[in-house]
Design an enzyme around this catalytic site. Sequence first.
Site: not given
Length: 336
Positions: A71, A189
């Site tokens: 990521g 998130d």
Amino acid sequence: MPSPVPVTRLLPKDIYPSLDFGTCSSPLAKYSLGTTLQVPVQRLHGKVGSRLWSTVIHWKELRSVQPVGSGGFGSVYRAEYLGDTVALKKVKKCTKNKLASRQSFWAELNAAHLRHGNVVRVIAATTCMPSDLGDEGSIGAILMEFVGDRNLHQMIYGCDELEDRWLRYATDIATGLRFLHSHSVVHLDIKPANVLVSSEDVCKIADFGCSLKLDLGCEVNSLSPSLSHVGGTYTHRAPELLKGERLSPKADIFSFGITLWQLITREQPYSGDRQYVLYAVVAHNLRPPVQEHPVFRSEQGGLCRTLLSRCWSGDVCCRPSAQELLPHLEQLTSQI
């Protein structure tokens, strides 16, 4: 904020005096009491099941390291450690924003001292990596329980059948949020890609790189320079954060609402240009479509519409807490 906190904030007073301590250098030393972070070191007895996380990774015990994914701030590997399957996350430096990448590493540890069935467990974390496993671009490594190869995003938009499971998954997420919020940890998130699904079909909240540890009963100004890592995914980000206003655990509830809509519809929440979506969410109260969607026309669908409208309300005070979410989800379950 994501900087380290004293161990007295992590453990009851009747526990921490009897523990051994290890030292882990903090890149955010100016926010801590000293130049290092002291955290409890778990005593290993051949397994990684201790309830305390450690600042020591026994690298010689790490075997069969295989890449799983990557990521913005790191790469994840599957490995064997002390006889158990684990996940190893190496957090890399971001050349464009070095402070944000360091904050992301320390934010990952905001929930490290917590144990819950719907939250991915941290086993160990360190800023010291051997040369054969680390590289000049790595800030540190985090060892976590290996939940599985599936995340909720893959299941929603893949071929998995969710008709009899979406509500249970939503309840798992809400239960995990209730636990985190009760310990003053805000994830910031929440989205399907950050929810892992175990082989036992249980959802676990993962990826705390945007998280914050709040003081009890307090909110935080998201525009503070020390919170430059606060971001999250724009499609799930609460409007008060987009406007630079004060953040609270209710920001996670907004993200949960978008995630719940995805579980129900198995569609993408928005289409179009990113900047248009950001502007419309704030200025025109844009939300994923509900009224015209056939799945919301049943009695259960009507309850879902009501819950969604509360979760993603532009008025923070109108959103339910994670604790208040669970009775609503139970009511939906009774309609099945």
